[in-house]
Design a protein around this motif. Structure first.
Motif, short mmCIF file in Angstrom:
data_model
loop_
_atom_site.label_atom_id
_atom_site.label_comp_id
_atom_site.label_asym_id
_atom_site.label_seq_id
_atom_site.Cartn_x
_atom_site.Cartn_y
_atom_site.Cartn_z
N LEU A 136 0.82 -1.28 -0.04
CA LEU A 136 -0.11 -0.05 0.11
C LEU A 136 0.91 1.41 0.08
CD1 LEU A 136 -3.11 0.63 0.12
CD2 LEU A 136 -2.72 0.89 2.74
N PRO A 137 0.93 1.93 -1.25
CA PRO A 137 1.96 3.08 -1.04
C PRO A 137 1.29 4.33 -0.32
CG PRO A 137 1.51 2.27 -3.39
CD PRO A 137 0.54 1.51 -2.46
N MET A 138 2.08 5.03 0.54
CA MET A 138 1.79 6.07 1.26
C MET A 138 2.66 7.31 1.06
SD MET A 138 0.42 4.32 4.61
CE MET A 138 -0.62 3.01 4.90
N GLY A 139 1.99 8.35 0.39
CA GLY A 139 2.87 9.43 0.31
C GLY A 139 3.74 9.38 -1.01
N PRO A 140 4.67 10.10 -1.28
CA PRO A 140 5.51 10.29 -2.40
C PRO A 140 6.59 9.11 -2.18
CG PRO A 140 6.18 12.23 -1.18
CD PRO A 140 4.84 11.56 -0.49
N ARG A 141 7.04 8.77 -0.89
CA ARG A 141 8.39 8.22 -0.67
C ARG A 141 7.87 6.54 0.22
NH1 ARG A 141 13.33 9.54 -0.72
NH2 ARG A 141 13.51 7.18 -0.66
N GLY A 142 6.74 6.42 0.75
CA GLY A 142 6.60 5.33 1.80
C GLY A 142 5.75 4.21 1.10
N ALA A 143 5.73 2.89 1.81
CA ALA A 143 4.91 2.17 1.21
C ALA A 143 4.64 0.96 2.43
CB ALA A 143 5.33 1.24 -0.15
N LEU A 198 2.15 10.42 11.34
CA LEU A 198 2.70 9.21 10.99
C LEU A 198 3.90 9.74 9.91
CD1 LEU A 198 2.36 6.31 10.38
CD2 LEU A 198 0.97 6.77 8.09
N GLY A 199 4.26 11.02 9.33
CA GLY A 199 5.09 11.30 8.54
C GLY A 199 4.98 10.75 6.97
N LEU A 200 3.60 10.55 6.74
CA LEU A 200 3.21 9.88 5.46
C LEU A 200 1.83 10.42 5.31
CD1 LEU A 200 4.63 6.29 5.60
CD2 LEU A 200 5.34 8.00 4.12
N ALA A 201 1.62 10.97 4.13
CA ALA A 201 0.22 11.42 3.92
C ALA A 201 -0.52 9.92 3.26
CB ALA A 201 0.22 12.39 2.95
N GLN A 213 5.48 13.04 13.89
CA GLN A 213 5.24 13.16 15.42
C GLN A 213 4.74 11.97 16.04
OE1 GLN A 213 6.13 15.82 17.11
NE2 GLN A 213 6.49 17.66 15.24
N THR A 214 5.62 10.90 16.23
CA THR A 214 5.08 9.83 16.78
C THR A 214 4.32 9.79 18.26
OG1 THR A 214 7.43 9.46 17.61
CG2 THR A 214 6.61 8.47 15.58
N ALA A 215 4.78 10.79 18.90
CA ALA A 215 4.10 11.06 20.09
C ALA A 215 2.52 11.40 20.16
CB ALA A 215 4.73 12.34 21.04
N PHE A 216 2.22 11.92 18.68
CA PHE A 216 0.66 11.93 18.49
C PHE A 216 0.14 10.72 18.18
CE2 PHE A 216 1.06 16.52 16.52
CZ PHE A 216 1.71 16.94 17.55
N ILE A 217 0.93 9.60 18.05
CA ILE A 217 0.06 8.43 17.60
C ILE A 217 -0.09 7.33 18.94
CG2 ILE A 217 0.50 6.03 16.25
CD1 ILE A 217 2.23 7.42 14.56
N HIS A 218 -1.43 7.42 19.23
CA HIS A 218 -1.61 6.62 20.55
C HIS A 218 -2.42 5.33 20.20
CE1 HIS A 218 -0.42 10.32 22.60
NE2 HIS A 218 -1.19 10.92 21.88
N ALA A 219 -2.82 5.18 18.84
CA ALA A 219 -3.23 3.95 18.31
C ALA A 219 -3.11 3.80 17.05
CB ALA A 219 -4.66 3.42 18.77
N ALA A 279 -3.54 2.49 12.95
CA ALA A 279 -4.82 2.17 12.19
C ALA A 279 -4.88 0.60 11.97
CB ALA A 279 -4.82 2.73 10.84
N GLY A 280 -3.69 -0.01 12.35
CA GLY A 280 -3.94 -1.50 12.42
C GLY A 280 -2.39 -1.95 11.84
N PRO A 281 -2.10 -3.09 12.13
CA PRO A 281 -0.86 -3.48 11.45
C PRO A 281 -0.54 -3.55 9.98
CG PRO A 281 -1.99 -5.48 12.58
CD PRO A 281 -2.58 -4.23 13.01
N GLU A 282 -1.99 -3.65 9.45
CA GLU A 282 -1.89 -3.58 7.92
C GLU A 282 -1.98 -2.33 7.30
OE1 GLU A 282 -6.29 -4.13 9.36
OE2 GLU A 282 -4.38 -4.05 10.20
N TYR A 283 -2.06 -1.20 8.21
CA TYR A 283 -2.43 0.10 7.57
C TYR A 283 -1.27 1.06 8.29
CZ TYR A 283 -6.68 -1.32 5.90
OH TYR A 283 -7.84 -1.99 5.32
N GLY A 284 -0.63 0.52 9.44
CA GLY A 284 0.37 1.45 10.33
C GLY A 284 -0.29 2.55 11.04
#
Length: 284
Positions: free
Chosen positions: A70-77, A168-171, A271-277, A279-284
């Motif tokens: 699943l591609p995410m943003g211009p550089r991640g997948a 997440l650092g990814l759109a 900003q990983t401090a913003f991630i409190h749960a 989306a799931g291991p399938e989505y990050g």
């Protein structure tokens, strides 16, 4: 996430699936059920619409192993859904599918990311993946005393997507919209964050839960726990002491652990401090 197996068989043929018809979705759903995971047909549809689903078939054409990119943003997948029919593990199918997914990501010059089970972490480390941080899945059985709240409308989804991307650092606006706009989803909002609650195969899944600080996340979690009477899953970073205390008090128990892992240069920094749960291991 992964169901890993043994030595690679040289003759494992991996194919990229196109549109997923009802028969194909049924076979993929069988793999999820056999592996004890929580994904639904809606999740497979998301992978097919915005990414690629890979599969291995047996001699009769039945899908016996899977993977998704699943591609995410211009550089991640994101790589996920590495599942193998339990009766056929040990023949290299999981490793073959994973290697196929990784080649797709690297050929597109993207950073590969995934959330690994302990067994999967050992495999992915051999490919050069490194752990970034760790998280735990918490589960709660149904709570008949919870008050079912009416479904919340997503509201300004672009603002939620912007906060999600900052964390997440990814759109991933299309992924977030797909999760939030399902007929059986709720979006729970707070002035400093939001959470999505959606249907799963065996339990409703809470995530992502994004908030600018843990106290705001705790308010969102309390609202969800009080308004969802059915079984719940939530995947929480381990460095969240307030949430862990609140989860235990609300009847949640740890189920399994994951490691957020990455391979590639310029790993997205959010900003990983913003991630409190997640989306799931399938989505990050």
């Amino acid at each position: 996430m992964a169901s890993t197996d043994g030595a690679l068989s040289a003759d494992v043929a991996v194919e990229a699936l196109g549109a997923l018809d009802a028969h194909t979705l049924g076979m993929l759903g069988d793999l999820v059920a056999q592996s004890g995971w929580n994904q639904t047909r809606d999740d497979w549809a998301l992978f097919a619409a915005h990414g690629t689903v890979h599969a291995v078939r047996d001699g009769s054409g039945r899908i016996v192993a899977s993977g998704a990119v699943l591609p995410m943003g211009p550089r991640g997948a994101w790589i996920s859904m590495i599942l193998v029919d339990p009766a056929l593990r040990g023949q290299g199918m999981g490793r073959a599918v994973f290697a196929h997914c990784l080649r797709q990501v690297q050929s597109a010059d993207r950073v590969a990311l995934l959330d690994a089970t302990p067994a999967g972490e050992k495999l992915y480390a051999r490919y050069g993946f490194v752990p970034l941080w760790r998280l735990t899945r918490w589960q709660r059985a149904g709570d008949a005393s919870a008050r079912r709240a009416p479904r919340s409308e997503p509201g300004p989804l672009d603002l939620l997507a912007a906060l999600d991307a900052e964390a997440l650092g990814l759109a991933r606006p299309a992924v977030l919209a797909h999760l939030a706009l399902r007929a059986d989803s709720r979006v729970v909002r707070h002035s400093q964050g939001f959470a999505v609650v959606r249907a799963g195969r065996v339990a409703r899944h809470v995530g992502p839960l994004i908030a600018t600080h843990e106290a705001a996340a705790a308010v969102l979690l309390a609202d969800i726990a009080d308004s969802e009477p059915g079984p719940l899953f939530i995947d929480v970073p381990d460095d969240r002491p307030l949430l862990r205390e609140q989860l235990a008090a609300a009847g949640f128990a740890p189920q399994r652990t994951f490691a957020r892992m990455a391979l590639g240069d310029a790993v997205p920094q959010g900003q990983t401090a913003f991630i409190h749960a997640i989306a799931g291991p399938e989505y990050g």
